[in-house]
Design a protein around this motif. Structure first.
Motif, PDB file in Angstrom:
ATOM      1  N   GLU A  50      42.408  38.372  36.648  1.00 27.50           N
ATOM      2  CA  GLU A  50      42.889  38.977  37.890  1.00 27.50           C
ATOM      3  C   GLU A  50      43.524  40.343  37.635  1.00 27.50           C
ATOM      4  O   GLU A  50      43.315  41.283  38.403  1.00 27.50           O
ATOM      5  CB  GLU A  50      43.891  38.055  38.579  1.00 27.50           C
ATOM      6  CG  GLU A  50      43.269  36.793  39.135  1.00 27.50           C
ATOM      7  CD  GLU A  50      44.314  35.796  39.634  1.00 27.50           C
ATOM      8  OE1 GLU A  50      45.515  36.086  39.524  1.00 27.50           O
ATOM      9  OE2 GLU A  50      43.921  34.731  40.112  1.00 27.50           O
ATOM     10  N   SER A  51      44.280  40.446  36.563  1.00 25.20           N
ATOM     11  CA  SER A  51      44.939  41.721  36.281  1.00 25.20           C
ATOM     12  C   SER A  51      43.934  42.785  35.859  1.00 25.20           C
ATOM     13  O   SER A  51      44.076  43.957  36.217  1.00 25.20           O
ATOM     14  CB  SER A  51      46.017  41.552  35.201  1.00 25.20           C
ATOM     15  OG  SER A  51      45.430  41.178  33.986  1.00 25.20           O
ATOM     16  N   GLU A 107      40.842  42.925  36.927  1.00 26.15           N
ATOM     17  CA  GLU A 107      40.114  43.280  38.143  1.00 26.15           C
ATOM     18  C   GLU A 107      40.939  44.241  38.987  1.00 26.15           C
ATOM     19  O   GLU A 107      40.400  45.189  39.569  1.00 26.15           O
ATOM     20  CB  GLU A 107      39.780  42.030  38.950  1.00 26.15           C
ATOM     21  CG  GLU A 107      38.671  41.202  38.347  1.00 26.15           C
ATOM     22  CD  GLU A 107      38.430  39.911  39.121  1.00 26.15           C
ATOM     23  OE1 GLU A 107      39.062  39.705  40.176  1.00 26.15           O
ATOM     24  OE2 GLU A 107      37.574  39.121  38.670  1.00 26.15           O
ATOM     25  N   SER A 108      42.255  44.033  39.046  1.00 29.38           N
ATOM     26  CA  SER A 108      43.089  44.916  39.844  1.00 29.38           C
ATOM     27  C   SER A 108      43.213  46.293  39.191  1.00 29.38           C
ATOM     28  O   SER A 108      43.332  47.301  39.873  1.00 29.38           O
ATOM     29  CB  SER A 108      44.470  44.306  40.052  1.00 29.38           C
ATOM     30  OG  SER A 108      45.149  44.199  38.818  1.00 29.38           O
ATOM     31  N   LYS A 115      40.773  47.739  37.447  1.00 30.54           N
ATOM     32  CA  LYS A 115      39.487  48.390  37.663  1.00 30.54           C
ATOM     33  C   LYS A 115      39.399  49.005  39.057  1.00 30.54           C
ATOM     34  O   LYS A 115      38.713  49.988  39.251  1.00 30.54           O
ATOM     35  CB  LYS A 115      38.346  47.393  37.473  1.00 30.54           C
ATOM     36  CG  LYS A 115      38.114  47.010  36.027  1.00 30.54           C
ATOM     37  CD  LYS A 115      36.979  46.011  35.914  1.00 30.54           C
ATOM     38  CE  LYS A 115      36.772  45.585  34.478  1.00 30.54           C
ATOM     39  NZ  LYS A 115      35.709  44.571  34.363  1.00 30.54           N
ATOM     40  N   GLN A 116      40.082  48.424  40.005  1.00 31.78           N
ATOM     41  CA  GLN A 116      40.009  48.916  41.391  1.00 31.78           C
ATOM     42  C   GLN A 116      40.949  50.022  41.540  1.00 31.78           C
ATOM     43  O   GLN A 116      41.133  51.006  41.697  1.00 31.78           O
ATOM     44  CB  GLN A 116      40.389  47.823  42.385  1.00 31.78           C
ATOM     45  CG  GLN A 116      39.387  46.705  42.372  1.00 31.78           C
ATOM     46  CD  GLN A 116      39.825  45.561  43.278  1.00 31.78           C
ATOM     47  OE1 GLN A 116      40.887  45.601  43.894  1.00 31.78           O
ATOM     48  NE2 GLN A 116      39.017  44.540  43.337  1.00 31.78           N
TER      49      GLN A 116
END
Length: 71
Positions: A64-65, A67-68, A70-71
């Motif tokens: 999750e971290s 992915e955040s 990368k955004q």
């Protein structure tokens, strides 16, 4: 260590146990050892399961971290 005992050693140990504890106490002793091993195995399995769950949760948090980030 225990692999070096062999059959004669096991027979000697069983005879000593019979002499020390007597025929009436041996079944009780066997049950106590069996239940102790069962509880140990259960506790070990629970520890491994808990550790596995924590690893999966940690992997999810990392995923999750990343992915955040990368955004």
């Amino acid at each position: 260590m225990l692999s070096n005992i062999g059959v004669p050693g096991l027979i000697l140990i069983l005879i000593l146990a019979l002499v020390i504890f007597g025929p009436n106490k041996l079944p009780e002793l066997g049950r106590a050892v069996g239940s102790t091993l069962k509880e140990f195995k259960k506790a070990t399995k629970e520890l491994v399961d808990d550790t596995g769950k924590e690893v999966i949760e940690a992997e999810q948090v990392i995923e999750e971290s990343t992915e955040s980030v990368k955004q």
